[in-house]
Design an enzyme around this catalytic site. Structure first.
Site, PDB file in Angstrom:
ATOM      1  N   LYS A  22       0.830  -1.205   0.000  1.00 28.60           N
ATOM      2  CA  LYS A  22       0.000   0.000   0.000  1.00 28.60           C
ATOM      3  C   LYS A  22       0.868   1.260   0.000  1.00 28.60           C
ATOM      4  CE  LYS A  22      -2.126  -1.223   3.836  1.00 28.60           C
ATOM      5  NZ  LYS A  22      -1.380  -2.480   4.106  1.00 28.60           N
ATOM      6  N   ARG A  77      -9.660  -0.414   9.181  1.00 26.73           N
ATOM      7  CA  ARG A  77      -9.083  -1.710   9.542  1.00 26.73           C
ATOM      8  C   ARG A  77     -10.029  -2.567  10.367  1.00 26.73           C
ATOM      9  NH1 ARG A  77      -3.243  -0.164   9.151  1.00 26.73           N
ATOM     10  NH2 ARG A  77      -2.015  -2.033   9.499  1.00 26.73           N
ATOM     11  N   ARG A 123      11.647  -5.130   5.003  1.00 21.21           N
ATOM     12  CA  ARG A 123      11.243  -3.747   4.740  1.00 21.21           C
ATOM     13  C   ARG A 123      12.132  -2.769   5.498  1.00 21.21           C
ATOM     14  NH1 ARG A 123       5.145  -1.720   5.394  1.00 21.21           N
ATOM     15  NH2 ARG A 123       5.355  -2.484   7.526  1.00 21.21           N
ATOM     16  N   ARG A 148      11.510  -0.624  10.940  1.00 22.13           N
ATOM     17  CA  ARG A 148      10.517  -0.272  11.953  1.00 22.13           C
ATOM     18  C   ARG A 148      10.552  -1.305  13.068  1.00 22.13           C
ATOM     19  NH1 ARG A 148       4.984   0.436   8.603  1.00 22.13           N
ATOM     20  NH2 ARG A 148       4.222  -0.651  10.436  1.00 22.13           N
ATOM     21  N   ARG A 177       0.913  -9.136  13.817  1.00 20.87           N
ATOM     22  CA  ARG A 177       0.158  -8.210  12.960  1.00 20.87           C
ATOM     23  C   ARG A 177      -0.652  -8.964  11.914  1.00 20.87           C
ATOM     24  NH1 ARG A 177       4.856  -4.948  11.017  1.00 20.87           N
ATOM     25  NH2 ARG A 177       3.385  -3.918   9.644  1.00 20.87           N
TER      26      ARG A 177
HETATM   27  P1  ADP Z   1       2.127  -1.810   3.236  1.00 19.93           P
HETATM   28  O1  ADP Z   1       2.118  -0.311   3.189  1.00 19.93           O
HETATM   29  O2  ADP Z   1       0.952  -2.420   2.537  1.00 19.93           O
HETATM   30  O3  ADP Z   1       2.311  -2.352   4.618  1.00 19.93           O
HETATM   31  P2  ADP Z   1       4.700  -1.550   1.809  1.00 19.93           P
HETATM   32  O4  ADP Z   1       4.333  -0.720   0.637  1.00 19.93           O
HETATM   33  O5  ADP Z   1       5.454  -0.910   2.896  1.00 19.93           O
HETATM   34  O6  ADP Z   1       3.394  -2.306   2.393  1.00 19.93           O
HETATM   35  O7  ADP Z   1       5.522  -2.812   1.261  1.00 19.93           O
HETATM   36  C1  ADP Z   1       6.004  -3.827   2.150  1.00 19.93           C
HETATM   37  C2  ADP Z   1       7.389  -4.288   1.690  1.00 19.93           C
HETATM   38  O8  ADP Z   1       7.286  -4.992   0.458  1.00 19.93           O
HETATM   39  C3  ADP Z   1       8.377  -3.141   1.428  1.00 19.93           C
HETATM   40  O9  ADP Z   1       9.653  -3.605   1.810  1.00 19.93           O
HETATM   41  C4  ADP Z   1       8.303  -2.927  -0.083  1.00 19.93           C
HETATM   42  O10 ADP Z   1       9.509  -2.422  -0.616  1.00 19.93           O
HETATM   43  C5  ADP Z   1       8.038  -4.338  -0.580  1.00 19.93           C
HETATM   44  N1  ADP Z   1       7.164  -4.379  -1.773  1.00 19.93           N
HETATM   45  C6  ADP Z   1       6.078  -3.613  -2.023  1.00 19.93           C
HETATM   46  N2  ADP Z   1       5.501  -3.962  -3.201  1.00 19.93           N
HETATM   47  C7  ADP Z   1       6.239  -4.972  -3.696  1.00 19.93           C
HETATM   48  C8  ADP Z   1       6.151  -5.785  -4.888  1.00 19.93           C
HETATM   49  N3  ADP Z   1       5.162  -5.598  -5.770  1.00 19.93           N
HETATM   50  N4  ADP Z   1       7.085  -6.731  -5.061  1.00 19.93           N
HETATM   51  C9  ADP Z   1       8.085  -6.933  -4.151  1.00 19.93           C
HETATM   52  N5  ADP Z   1       8.209  -6.214  -3.018  1.00 19.93           N
HETATM   53  C10 ADP Z   1       7.312  -5.250  -2.786  1.00 19.93           C
HETATM   54  P1  ADP Z   2       1.252  -1.920   7.969  1.00 15.18           P
HETATM   55  O1  ADP Z   2       0.483  -1.484   6.789  1.00 15.18           O
HETATM   56  O2  ADP Z   2       2.651  -2.291   7.699  1.00 15.18           O
HETATM   57  O3  ADP Z   2       0.553  -2.946   8.798  1.00 15.18           O
HETATM   58  P2  ADP Z   2       0.684   0.620   9.310  1.00 15.18           P
HETATM   59  O4  ADP Z   2       1.746   1.606   9.207  1.00 15.18           O
HETATM   60  O5  ADP Z   2      -0.530   0.799   8.471  1.00 15.18           O
HETATM   61  O6  ADP Z   2       1.375  -0.775   9.033  1.00 15.18           O
HETATM   62  O7  ADP Z   2       0.204   0.464  10.816  1.00 15.18           O
HETATM   63  C1  ADP Z   2       1.115   0.291  11.862  1.00 15.18           C
HETATM   64  C2  ADP Z   2       0.376   0.121  13.178  1.00 15.18           C
HETATM   65  O8  ADP Z   2      -0.373   1.304  13.465  1.00 15.18           O
HETATM   66  C3  ADP Z   2      -0.656  -1.001  13.188  1.00 15.18           C
HETATM   67  O9  ADP Z   2      -0.093  -2.260  13.492  1.00 15.18           O
HETATM   68  C4  ADP Z   2      -1.621  -0.513  14.286  1.00 15.18           C
HETATM   69  O10 ADP Z   2      -1.091  -0.743  15.578  1.00 15.18           O
HETATM   70  C5  ADP Z   2      -1.623   0.992  14.051  1.00 15.18           C
HETATM   71  N1  ADP Z   2      -2.691   1.374  13.083  1.00 15.18           N
HETATM   72  C6  ADP Z   2      -2.517   1.907  11.853  1.00 15.18           C
HETATM   73  N2  ADP Z   2      -3.700   2.125  11.251  1.00 15.18           N
HETATM   74  C7  ADP Z   2      -4.657   1.713  12.125  1.00 15.18           C
HETATM   75  C8  ADP Z   2      -6.080   1.645  12.087  1.00 15.18           C
HETATM   76  N3  ADP Z   2      -6.783   2.058  10.999  1.00 15.18           N
HETATM   77  N4  ADP Z   2      -6.715   1.141  13.174  1.00 15.18           N
HETATM   78  C9  ADP Z   2      -6.043   0.737  14.252  1.00 15.18           C
HETATM   79  N5  ADP Z   2      -4.713   0.749  14.355  1.00 15.18           N
HETATM   80  C10 ADP Z   2      -4.012   1.238  13.295  1.00 15.18           C
END
Ligand code: ADP
Ligand code: ADP
Ligand code: ZN
Length: 214
Positions: free
Chosen positions: A13, A88, A127, A161, A172
């Site tokens: 995302k 979420r 990541r 992170r 998670r």
């Molecule tokens: P989210 O915001 O959904 O948690 P991220 O955009 O941070 O996910 O992506 C999670 C990890 O996967 C990051 O290390 C990113 O560089 C990698 N990543 C994202 N999209 C792809 C893809 N299409 N193929 C391989 N790795 C990816």
């Molecule tokens: P990722 O996409 O990698 O899971 P985020 O950066 O979106 O991570 O979220 C990190 C943390 O922040 C989550 O594990 C949760 O603890 C909190 N968080 C983020 N968005 C929400 C939400 N919409 N509702 C509840 N907790 C959230």
């Protein structure tokens, strides 16, 4: 246009967000980024969110929803926003719908990035995230041009992170399946959801996402 970018942690995302925002001309509203910014600045909100984030749990719905409503009311988001990491829970989705309706808006588009758990674990463990701007990298799939330095903002703050360590990653993913996955059928019942195969290379996913925006 109000867009929900949906998918489990690690689906891509954050990686896709900038291109979607540019294409739709809306700001990026990522609840996780907002919490991390507050943590870094040591605000009361950050203190409150920390325990939940460290355990891989969700921050309470009311807190998140108030924060999002506030953000969506700001001048740059009056024409819509890209919601990343929100809603979420079904409660969050219902509160979002109520808020948008009250403001003459609606969820216009849902993009759902589909990625299986075993791929998510590898992605999250590798990541690296920019502490300054939130940009997302991967040690193998998408490293910054200079190690440790953010391509997007130039800060030498690209780090792992805390919640991307393996124990928390598994928690998670459990949280996702227990509380967040149910948002998808809720959305499908109300909005046309475009499923995108998030396992494809980053550029291919970007093209698919782009064509879904029309
Ligand atoms: P989210 O915001 O959904 O948690 P991220 O955009 O941070 O996910 O992506 C999670 C990890 O996967 C990051 O290390 C990113 O560089 C990698 N990543 C994202 N999209 C792809 C893809 N299409 N193929 C391989 N790795 C990816
Ligand atoms: P990722 O996409 O990698 O899971 P985020 O950066 O979106 O991570 O979220 C990190 C943390 O922040 C989550 O594990 C949760 O603890 C909190 N968080 C983020 N968005 C929400 C939400 N919409 N509702 C509840 N907790 C959230
Ligand atoms: Zn940066």
């Amino acid at each position: 246009m109000d867009i929900v970018l949906f998918g489990p942690p690690g689906a891509g995302k954050g990686t896709q967000a900038a291109a979607v925002c540019a294409a739709a001309n809306v700001p990026h509203v990522a609840t996780g980024d907002i919490f991390r910014k507050n943590l870094k600045e040591g605000t009361a909100l950050g203190q409150l969110a920390r325990g939940y984030m460290d355990r891989g749990e969700l921050v309470p719905d009311q807190l998140v929803c108030d924060l999002v409503a506030d953000r969506l009311s700001q001048a740059d988001a009056l024409g819509g926003a890209l919601l990343d990491g929100f809603p979420r829970t079904v409660v969050q989705a219902e509160l979002l719908e109520r808020w948008l309706t009250a403001h003459g808006r609606r969820i216009d588009v849902v993009l759902n990035l589909v990625v299986p758990d075993e791929v998510l674990v590898r992605r999250l463990s590798g990541r690296r995230t920019c502490r300054a701007c939130g940009a997302s990298y991967h040690v193998d799939h998408n490293p910054p041009r200079t190690a440790g330095v953010c391509d997007a903002c130039g800060a030498a703050e690209v780090v792992q992170r805390d919640d991307d360590r393996e124990e928390t990653v598994l928690a998670r993913l459990q949280t996702y399946h227990r509380e967040t996955a149910a948002v998808l059928p809720w959305l499908r019942a109300r909005v046309a959801v475009t499923d995108v195969d998030g396992t494809l290379p980053i550029g291919v996913v970007q093209d698919l996402v782009h064509s879904a925006l029309g």
